[in-house]
Scaffold this motif. Structure first.
Motif, short mmCIF file in Angstrom:
data_model
loop_
_atom_site.label_atom_id
_atom_site.label_comp_id
_atom_site.label_asym_id
_atom_site.label_seq_id
_atom_site.Cartn_x
_atom_site.Cartn_y
_atom_site.Cartn_z
N GLY A 1 1.08 4.27 6.96
CA GLY A 1 1.40 5.66 6.86
C GLY A 1 2.32 6.33 7.50
N PRO A 2 3.08 6.53 7.29
CA PRO A 2 3.59 7.15 8.78
C PRO A 2 3.04 9.24 8.73
CG PRO A 2 5.06 7.24 6.51
CD PRO A 2 4.03 6.75 6.32
N MET A 3 2.43 9.29 8.10
CA MET A 3 2.27 11.15 8.07
C MET A 3 0.42 11.02 8.71
SD MET A 3 2.95 14.05 6.31
CE MET A 3 4.51 13.34 5.84
N GLU A 4 0.53 9.40 8.89
CA GLU A 4 -1.43 9.55 8.48
C GLU A 4 -2.07 9.47 10.05
OE1 GLU A 4 -2.43 9.60 4.88
OE2 GLU A 4 -0.71 9.47 4.91
N GLY A 5 -1.13 9.27 11.00
CA GLY A 5 -1.54 9.30 12.44
C GLY A 5 -1.78 10.96 12.73
N ALA A 6 -0.79 11.94 12.34
CA ALA A 6 -0.78 13.14 12.68
C ALA A 6 -2.14 13.71 13.10
CB ALA A 6 -0.12 14.16 11.75
N SER A 7 -1.79 14.75 14.22
CA SER A 7 -3.07 14.79 15.01
C SER A 7 -3.37 16.47 15.20
CB SER A 7 -3.03 14.11 16.36
OG SER A 7 -2.63 13.01 16.28
N THR A 8 -4.27 17.00 15.32
CA THR A 8 -4.45 18.66 15.64
C THR A 8 -4.39 18.50 17.85
OG1 THR A 8 -6.89 18.39 15.38
CG2 THR A 8 -5.77 18.80 13.66
N ARG A 9 -4.35 19.27 17.67
CA ARG A 9 -4.49 19.88 19.58
C ARG A 9 -5.95 19.90 19.38
NH1 ARG A 9 -2.65 23.06 23.34
NH2 ARG A 9 -3.49 22.39 25.35
N ALA A 10 -6.14 19.60 18.83
CA ALA A 10 -8.15 19.20 19.50
C ALA A 10 -8.27 17.56 19.06
CB ALA A 10 -9.21 19.50 18.18
N GLU A 11 -7.67 16.92 18.61
CA GLU A 11 -7.93 15.54 18.12
C GLU A 11 -6.80 15.25 19.49
OE1 GLU A 11 -8.51 14.96 13.79
OE2 GLU A 11 -6.04 14.99 14.41
N LEU A 12 -5.96 15.61 19.83
CA LEU A 12 -5.02 14.84 21.09
C LEU A 12 -6.06 15.87 23.02
CD1 LEU A 12 -1.47 16.25 20.68
CD2 LEU A 12 -2.73 13.93 19.92
N ASP A 13 -6.55 16.54 22.39
CA ASP A 13 -7.04 16.36 23.98
C ASP A 13 -8.37 15.84 23.75
OD1 ASP A 13 -5.67 18.52 24.82
OD2 ASP A 13 -7.43 20.79 23.57
N ALA A 14 -9.38 15.29 22.66
CA ALA A 14 -10.52 14.90 22.87
C ALA A 14 -9.58 13.10 23.21
CB ALA A 14 -10.96 14.74 20.99
N PHE A 15 -8.37 13.05 22.45
CA PHE A 15 -8.10 11.70 22.88
C PHE A 15 -7.39 11.32 24.10
CE2 PHE A 15 -4.06 9.26 23.68
CZ PHE A 15 -5.00 7.49 23.08
N LEU A 16 -7.16 12.77 24.86
CA LEU A 16 -7.41 12.51 26.52
C LEU A 16 -8.38 12.36 27.71
CD1 LEU A 16 -3.83 15.30 26.41
CD2 LEU A 16 -3.48 13.13 26.94
N ILE B 1 0.78 -1.08 -0.34
CA ILE B 1 0.43 -0.17 -0.36
C ILE B 1 1.19 1.19 -0.02
CG2 ILE B 1 -2.04 -0.91 0.61
CD1 ILE B 1 -0.86 0.18 3.28
N GLY B 2 0.20 2.38 -0.71
CA GLY B 2 1.38 3.60 -0.72
C GLY B 2 0.86 4.26 -1.89
N PRO B 3 1.86 4.90 -2.39
CA PRO B 3 2.70 5.87 -1.66
C PRO B 3 1.87 6.49 -0.13
CG PRO B 3 1.94 6.75 -3.72
CD PRO B 3 1.12 5.72 -3.77
N PHE B 4 2.81 7.07 0.69
CA PHE B 4 2.43 7.39 1.65
C PHE B 4 3.50 8.84 1.27
CE2 PHE B 4 0.25 3.80 3.21
CZ PHE B 4 -0.93 3.61 3.13
N PRO B 5 3.18 9.68 1.89
CA PRO B 5 4.00 10.89 2.28
C PRO B 5 5.26 10.51 3.03
CG PRO B 5 1.49 12.38 3.02
CD PRO B 5 1.67 10.70 1.89
N SER B 6 6.54 11.48 2.69
CA SER B 6 6.68 10.51 4.16
C SER B 6 8.80 11.07 4.22
CB SER B 6 7.66 8.99 4.71
OG SER B 6 8.15 8.55 5.41
N GLY B 7 9.22 10.92 5.06
CA GLY B 7 10.85 10.83 5.70
C GLY B 7 11.18 11.82 6.84
N ALA B 8 12.00 11.44 7.88
CA ALA B 8 11.43 11.42 9.68
C ALA B 8 11.21 12.93 9.43
CB ALA B 8 12.97 10.88 9.92
N PRO B 9 12.12 14.53 8.55
CA PRO B 9 11.99 15.53 8.71
C PRO B 9 10.42 15.66 8.51
CG PRO B 9 14.15 15.17 7.99
CD PRO B 9 13.12 13.48 8.08
N ALA B 10 10.23 15.14 7.28
CA ALA B 10 8.70 15.84 7.20
C ALA B 10 7.60 15.43 7.48
CB ALA B 10 8.41 14.95 5.19
N ILE B 11 7.79 13.94 8.47
CA ILE B 11 6.54 14.01 8.85
C ILE B 11 6.12 14.99 10.66
CG2 ILE B 11 5.89 11.37 10.56
CD1 ILE B 11 7.77 9.55 8.65
N PHE B 12 7.84 14.29 10.77
CA PHE B 12 8.18 15.69 12.12
C PHE B 12 7.28 17.20 12.30
CE2 PHE B 12 10.22 19.33 14.35
CZ PHE B 12 10.34 19.03 15.29
#
Ligand code: ATP
Ligand code: MG
Length: 313
Positions: A293-308, A30-41
């Motif tokens: 996918g390395p970047m697919e699970g990135a979160s917004t602040r609102a998503e992090l607050d809801a997760f917490l 599966i892929g291509p997914f956007p990636s590269g460690a600095p890019a994910i960061f």
């Protein structure tokens, strides 16, 4: 207000869907997914609403545009990404062994991002940004190393700060000059974010306490050790804080460390207490592993607050 910069590889990742099989016979991918460690960061930093930029190069191809479009959509300043007409965008094929460990086939050595230079918009961004995050994976090509070291000098001369995640991949550790470059970066690091055994990379120590003591004695302000599903531990001159990981279903661990680091650095730079930075970084790392996918699970602040909230924190 601070602006976070990173410099390094942008590539796509293509993932084998089944565990255990090598790439010596056809497998489903599966892929291509956007990636590269600095890019994910930096994508994760941008998603948190923090001012940020990346310096890189991609080819004028679908893999390059896929990445630039994603980063731009997630609030990253992409003016430092050169699209090189005759260049290509690198790729990494990843497969998971039965024990969950990963094996990579990287095609980055001859890709456009190996020719990064600190000129034009890249030079302007180094002047404009106040914090540089360095990924060890980016230290594989001499011109990228030179650009990173030059950016460190510029940012440090203005009183800015540097964070460093060794992010070692055995597949590229022996690239010419890589070990010397790792040493040059650690000497300028304010915030060190190793994972597991990377803590021991720059010391003779064999236990965690001694290793951390040695690192802090060199002028590093804080060390944050990432421990996968176990969570993470923060150390500075006066405090040791441990924060447990969150129980989630791990679908794809790639990118967890990058997202963790992005959240930690963002909170730390904005003056959060280390307890809060650790909490959000753990949440960010946990959410990152729940999607393929390395970047697919990135979160917004609102998503992090809801997760917490869902985790009753
Ligand atoms: P990578 O380099 O593959 O991106 P890493 O080795 O740098 O990862 P890890 O320790 O694997 O970093 O993960 C970083 C953080 O993400 C952990 O400290 C933890 O907060 C979170 N994390 C990772 N894996 C899991 C998991 N299975 N469950 C919950 N949280 C996780
Ligand atoms: Mg990592």
């Amino acid at each position: 207000m601070s602006k976070i910069l990173t410099i390094g590889e942008i590539l796509v990742e293509i993932i084998a869907t089944e565990r255990g099989n090598g790439f010596r016979a056809p497998v489903s991918l599966i892929g291509p997914f956007p990636s590269g460690a600095p890019a994910i960061f930096i994508d994760q930093v941008g998603k948190l609403g923090q001012d940020c930029a990346i310096i890189s190069r991609v080819g004028d191809d679908d893999f390059g545009h896929l990445n630039v479009d994603r980063l731009r959509a997630d609030n990253v300043d992409v003016s430092g990404i050169d699209i090189v007409p005759q260049g290509t965008t690198g790729s990494a094929f990843v497969r998971y062994r039965e024990d969950g460990s990963r094996a990579f086939v990287f095609n980055i050595r001859h890709s456009a991002c190996g020719t990064i230079e600190l000129t034009g918009n890249a030079a302007r961004l180094a002047e404009e940004c106040t914090h540089l995050h360095v990924m060890g994976t980016s230290l594989y090509a001499p011109s990228v190393v030179d650009s990173i070291l030059a950016a460190i000098r510029i940012i440090k001369s203005k009183g800015g700060t540097v964070s460093f995640d060794p992010n070692l991949r055995p597949e590229i550790l022996n690239a010419p000059g890589m070990r010397e470059a790792l040493k040059a970066v650690i000497a300028q690091t304010d915030l060190f974010l190793p994972s597991g055994a990377e803590l021991y990379l720059f010391t003779e120590a064999t236990d965690e306490k001694d290793a951390v003591k040695e690192l802090l004695a060199t002028g590093i302000k804080a060390v944050v050790v990432k421990q996968g599903s176990v969570g993470a531990t923060y150390f500075d001159q006066t405090r040791t804080l441990t924060s447990p990981g969150f129980a989630v279903e791990e679908v794809d661990p790639t990118g967890a460390g990058d997202c963790f680091g992005a959240a930690f650095v963002t909170f730390w730079l904005n003056g959060a207490e280390p307890e809060q930075a650790l909490l959000y970084a753990n949440a960010c790392g946990a959410r990152a592993v729940t999607k393929a996918g390395p970047m697919e699970g990135a979160s917004t602040r609102a998503e992090l607050d809801a997760f917490l909230v869902s985790q009753k924190v």
